[in-house]
Enzyme design. Structure first.
Site, mmCIF file in Angstrom:
data_model
loop_
_atom_site.group_PDB
_atom_site.id
_atom_site.type_symbol
_atom_site.label_atom_id
_atom_site.label_comp_id
_atom_site.label_asym_id
_atom_site.label_seq_id
_atom_site.Cartn_x
_atom_site.Cartn_y
_atom_site.Cartn_z
ATOM 1 N N CYS A 1 -53.038 23.247 3.021
ATOM 2 C CA CYS A 1 -53.450 22.625 1.570
ATOM 3 C C CYS A 1 -54.410 21.524 1.745
ATOM 4 O O CYS A 1 -53.993 20.519 2.274
ATOM 5 C CB CYS A 1 -52.176 22.200 0.976
ATOM 6 S SG CYS A 1 -52.497 21.407 -0.458
ATOM 7 N N CYS B 1 -53.512 18.353 -0.302
ATOM 8 C CA CYS B 1 -52.207 17.523 0.454
ATOM 9 C C CYS B 1 -52.663 16.912 1.856
ATOM 10 O O CYS B 1 -52.335 15.635 1.733
ATOM 11 C CB CYS B 1 -51.094 18.468 0.380
ATOM 12 S SG CYS B 1 -51.150 19.724 -0.338
ATOM 13 N N ASP B 2 -53.419 17.335 2.531
ATOM 14 C CA ASP B 2 -53.532 16.869 3.973
ATOM 15 C C ASP B 2 -54.981 16.381 4.368
ATOM 16 O O ASP B 2 -54.985 15.661 5.473
ATOM 17 C CB ASP B 2 -53.004 18.050 4.765
ATOM 18 C CG ASP B 2 -51.743 18.306 4.935
ATOM 19 O OD1 ASP B 2 -50.837 17.428 4.263
ATOM 20 O OD2 ASP B 2 -51.130 19.482 4.870
#
Ligand code: NAP
Length: 308
Positions: A133, A136-137
């Site tokens: 992701c 997200c990261d």
């Protein structure tokens, strides 16, 4: 045991659209969200092909759908379904960690999850350099070097997103040509931070607390090399989330639920929509459309069985 007209399992575009339609039909649906509210679209950065929006962030699109479903009377349970029993017909048993429901009809919209490479080191470094992701990261890779594995739209779209943070993004693909669409290919070609490592498969991810390098094999020459990197983002497709329904709903050889034109599964009264039953289109808008179809079909099925 709580009695329900309609339980919708899953909170991606298919489940939320089914909820909007079912709520507007006065069915007072209960939507059980699963542990990742919004599904894949909620962890997608920018969505540019959802009609009506030139560009919208995935989480914002999810929130708009959620609010719309709620406004019409959908109730949400933030929980995971742990067990279903479709074998005795309607009403169907749907269990979560805290509740048991008897639902006159069910819409399955559990979506799909990211595939893993299945190579040594991958599982060990999840959250320490291995990610599925970018939204997200990506932030954790400011001025760092990352590899993106895959040759489809996701690999290029998420790779482009990662160039906002990373100093270099190398797309590692097992073929010499990409599967991604022309628009994304053109954008990637114009981005100086993107480079390609083609005809190449990763064989191992190594590090010491965090990812440091990968072992990569050229599929044509058989040569193996070590690539230094800080992160590995994997975008190699998805598998349908159908484990809960095995042995109860008919599935194809890839474990996608089989539905007919009405989004009816092999069990009358159980419908399915979105990527859990779609091995072909896999778009937010096609999932939303299938959610609409499942809700209309469920409404008609319930009316025919005495639920107004
Ligand atoms: P995808 O189109 O199925 O592509 C998966 C890629 O991963 C392929 O290039 C495949 O290689 C590669 N791959 C599969 N298994 C692998 C393995 N074990 N090791 C290494 N590589 C592997 O998946 P996706 O990119 O996630 O896209 C899914 C759907 O969403 C598609 O319909 C796509 O069009 C859509 N989507 C659209 C957009 C957009 O329009 N902006 C953005 C994201 C996704 P091969 O090519 O060799 O098979």
């Amino acid at each position: 045991m709580v009695e329900e007209n309609l339980v919708i399992i899953g909170s991606g575009p298919a489940g939320l659209t089914a909820a909007i339609y079912a709520a507007r039909a006065n069915l007072k649906p209960l939507l059980i969200t699963g542990n990742e509210f919004g599904g894949q679209i909620a962890i997608t950065n920018e969505v540019e092909n959802y009609p009506g929006f030139d560009s919208i962030l995935g989480p914002d699109l999810t929130e708009k759908m959620r609010a719309q479903a709620e406004r019409f009377g959908t109730r949400f349970e933030i929980n995971e379904v742990t067990e279903v029993d479709f074998t005795h017909g309607s009403p169907f048993l749907v269990k979560t960690y805290s509740e048991e429901y008897r639902a006159k009809a069910v819409i399955v919209a559990t979506g799909a999850s990211a595939k893993r490479l299945g190579i040594p080191g991958e599982n060990d470094f999840i959250g320490r350099g291995v990610s599925y992701c970018a939204t997200c990261d990506g932030f954790f890779f400011r001025n760092k070097d990352v590899l993106v594995v895959g040759g489809g739209d996701s690999a290029l779209q998420e790779g482009l997103f990662l160039t906002k943070f990373a100093s270099r993004v190398r797309i590692v693909h097992r073929r010499d040509s990409l599967r991604a669409g022309e628009l994304l290919k053109t954008r990637a070609a114009a981005n100086e931070k993107i480079a390609y490592v083609l005809d190449t498969a990763l064989e191992e991810i190594r590090g010491n607390g965090a990812v440091k390098e990968v072992v990569a094999k050229n599929i044509k020459t058989g040569e193996t090399q070590t690539l230094d990197t800080d992160g590995v983002f994997v975008f190699i497709g998805h598998y349908p989330n159908t484990q809960l329904f095995e042995g109860q709903l008919a599935m194809d050889e890839q474990k996608f639920i089989i539905t007919d034109q009405l989004r009816q599964t092999s069990v009358p009264g159980v419908f399915a929509a979105g990527e859990v039953q779609d091995p072909i289109f896999k778009q937010a808008v096609s999932s939303a459309g299938q959610g609409c179809e499942a809700a209309i079909s469920a409404e008609r099925w319930l009316a025919a069985h005495g639920v107004k």
